[in-house]
Design a protein around this motif. Sequence first.
Motif: not given
Length: 373
Positions: A303-314, A239-242, A169-175, A2-6
């Motif tokens: 609301a806009l941020a929530e849209r980004g959070r849910r995009r491509a299984g985020g 790719p928003a889902g990578l 790709p898309q980074n996310y923080f953990d922790p 999901p979310g892969v685009g070229v």
Amino acid sequence: MPGVGVSAPARRRPVAGPAVAAPERSAVAAGWVPPDLADPPAVRAPQRGIRPDRLPVEYVLPLRWSDDAGLAELTGYLRSIAALVDVTVVDGSPPEVFARHAAAWRGVLRHVAPDPAVRGVNGKVRGVLTGVAMARHEHVVIADDDVRYDEPGLRAAHRLLDTADLVRPQNYFDPLPWHAWWDTGRTLLNRALGADYPGTLAVRRSTFRAMEGYDPDVLFENLELIRTIRAYGGSEAAPAGLYVRRLPPTAAHFRDQRVRQAYDDLAQPVRLLTSLAVLPGVLAALAARRPGALLVAGAATVALAERGRRRAGGAAVFPPTTALAAPLWLLERGTCAWLALARRVLRGGVRYADGRVRRAAHFEHTLRRRLAR
């Protein structure tokens, strides 16, 4: 996936064959002397067991540390990915730190100093130019020292490079300490409006060679690389889902980077004007005694941020509360944008390492003209 685009803006065929000639001064920033991008120096690779499914990928890590607080954790990570890909660490650390790194990584990866022929104010870009020049493979993953790929992420980037010149790709923080939660508000807004700017990119070496690298005299180096590849006519996969994990910085480092990161917006006029409008808008609403307007604006931002959070299984990597950070981050950026603009006007740029950088990044049309010469 999901979310892969070229996107492919009339991709040029990468240059093959003989070495690429040194660029003319009109084609790149004055003083940029890149390494020989055609033939990597002969550096003996470490000996180790080779997995049968090993990837033909070079992992380039530009590094400059003043201490080794995270050395054990980083070494464990590099050992794990070195079983799957070839790793080159370009280390600009002081001699005593460099020596400790060499001892820790001997037999695991290739550990080199930046090429002294590569000049420029941005040390990370000097490391990237050195590392890509030495790469043993066509597919190259460039990553900051806080990026933590897993095997599926590396394999996905490798597959995407079969058809794209650059993978974002898309980074996310953990922790997720408080300051990483705060900065995730920025990530979610970027995802909602397009694509985020991660701490890692993957490139095709032949394309990088053909366009003769990118300018090391800018602050926002990832944007500069993305725009240079676009200007050259290369294709980009966003790719928003990578998802690739990223370790959070310390709270002190996070605080120190607020104005510096806001300075990046000087290379993006629409974002800069939006950021500059935030603080006057808030002050105008308060002066008019219209707190309701601020509540509506804050709710719209969430609301806009929530849209980004849910995009491509985020939602799998971004906790629900992270959308609430977006208004706070936007208010911070609205304040820091004015401070960044003041540093540009009054001081001629922003502090970086031991110097000062004036330009955040070049505009794509500027790069296109340079590459056309």
